[in-house]
Design an enzyme around this catalytic site. Sequence first.
Site, PDB file in Angstrom:
ATOM      1  CD  GLU A 261      49.433  33.549  39.918  1.00 56.87           C
ATOM      2  OE1 GLU A 261      48.327  33.135  39.965  1.00 56.87           O
ATOM      3  OE2 GLU A 261      49.796  34.952  39.540  1.00 56.87           O
ATOM      4  CB  CYS A 295      44.143  34.245  38.891  1.00 58.47           C
ATOM      5  SG  CYS A 295      45.423  35.245  39.794  1.00 58.47           S
TER       6      CYS A 295
HETATM    7  C1  UN1 Z   1      46.027  37.581  39.355  1.00 62.33           C
HETATM    8  O1  UN1 Z   1      45.022  37.645  39.142  1.00 62.33           O
HETATM    9  O2  UN1 Z   1      46.753  36.898  38.617  1.00 62.33           O
HETATM   10  O3  UN1 Z   1      45.103  38.958  44.838  1.00 62.33           O
HETATM   11  C2  UN1 Z   1      46.806  38.170  39.885  1.00 62.33           C
HETATM   12  C3  UN1 Z   1      44.824  39.847  43.543  1.00 62.33           C
HETATM   13  C4  UN1 Z   1      45.847  40.318  42.950  1.00 62.33           C
HETATM   14  C5  UN1 Z   1      46.515  39.792  42.556  1.00 62.33           C
HETATM   15  C6  UN1 Z   1      45.826  38.685  41.665  1.00 62.33           C
HETATM   16  N1  UN1 Z   1      46.461  41.447  43.968  1.00 62.33           N
HETATM   17  O4  UN1 Z   1      43.889  39.086  44.213  1.00 62.33           O
END
Ligand code: UN1
Length: 503
Positions: A261, A295
């Site tokens: 990821e 992310c």
């Molecule tokens: C991440 O930034 O690695 O959808 C995960 C989202 C959160 C998870 C982010 N539920 O922004």
Amino acid sequence: MSKLDFLSELGIEDVNLGGFSTEWLGSGNELESIAPADGSKIASIQQCDSGDYEKIMQDASNVFTRWRMEPAPKRGEVVRLLANEFRKYKVSLGKLISWEMGKIQAEGEGEVQEMIDIADYAVGLSRQLYGKTMHSERPNHRMYEQWHPLGIVGIVTAFNFPGAVWAWNAMIAAVCGDVMVWKPSSKTPLTAIAIQKIVNRVLEPLGWNGVMSLLVGSSRDVGEMLVHDRRAPLISATGSCNMGRKIGGAVSKRLGRSLLELGGNNGIIVMPDADPELVLRAVVFGAVGTTGQRCTSTRRLFLHKDISKDITQRLVDAYSQVKIGNPLNPDTIMGPLVDGGAVNDYEAALKIIKKEKGEILYGGNKLDRPGFFVEPTLVKAHNKMEITREETFAPILYLFEFENLNEAISMHNSVDQGLSSSIFTRDMQSVENFLSHAGSDCGIANVNIGTSGAEIGGAFGGEKDTGGGREAGSDSWKIYMRRQTNTLNWSDDLPLAQGIEFG
Ligand code: UN1
């Protein structure tokens, strides 16, 4: 700064051991946990060395032989108890996440809620690890498939979601019958230690120590060992595309399985009929929330030329009202970046932005105060700016203008990353175009919702350089198990498939 009472509530000492399998370990170098809001030391951690690593892996292998034979709904019962325990610590753990990582407390508590949600989800899932049955072509034969636990799952997590991403993996893998070895980011070791302490309170009395273990140590040492270790058939890793290339390469060399990821470069397309209030709220949460360190953070905004000026003006106004400061202060909207390195990356990106002739509409400066604070930044961008193709983990938003949806989609899809995307419109054709095979190329595509803040029920992850992995809900559990096809003959004969007559 705020009182740090939550540390004692979570059992955090001045010096903590950073490893746990069936007991606490830590024979390696010391690591300091630093509060990004003021640069102060929160605590020291005695990290794991190679000897600790070996003990953790051996204990995990041993307990796996018992855990895999525990009925899945019974494993679900253990996860239910974990969910109850997480609930008790929602505020204190949320505060620690906020203090150690820098996101505001509301988001820190939101992260713990995400841990609770995935645990609840996994409890139900423990009764739904379904396999298919097939009709055999041979008389009096039965065919079906079943799913078995894999073994040790190595979980490598990033600083930005120091609890939730571990939980996405660990709660699901636990009901699947796996055992986990967690290597958290060296920027957020205390959160990991606090979580392990909460976990121990449930697992220890039940005799399940070793099902979830902790391995605080550097990527270069123990991280490398985990990635190359054939005893861990699955490595689930969250981080940058570069990190993913290294981990994915090492795991595939030993023909292991990886769940990656990685980076995003998430865009929102705004059509002329979009509700500007919704757009504003979604963009500010997506680009400024978590100080641009999700992310899924919104990094690129594509504005239709008819509304571009209006939305840009509203954004500049909104950005000027963003309260920056101590993440534990309830008025704060944006906390600090995680560390000095992140501030350097922000400043380096701004240099390139200026060189590439991006126009800074708001922000662009590091703040002159203790801690790692920067201004949320808006940049009027153009297609030739290479920097807009990269993920800078900071609150920098690039604004592009477009004339028609096809152009916007092709600009949107032109980057290497493919995590999250969204469109704002009430027009059915625009929606369907965006969601069609020729539309967004991302793992997540939303309508009238920003790019970040996904619910755990869906499969989470992205395409292209984001790595292709899927975590959390839907059928993501399958990657944590091995599939077995079983054919049973209950006839008195031995007919061969494909009608072959032999001998
Ligand atoms: C991440 O930034 O690695 O959808 C995960 C989202 C959160 C998870 C982010 N539920 O922004």
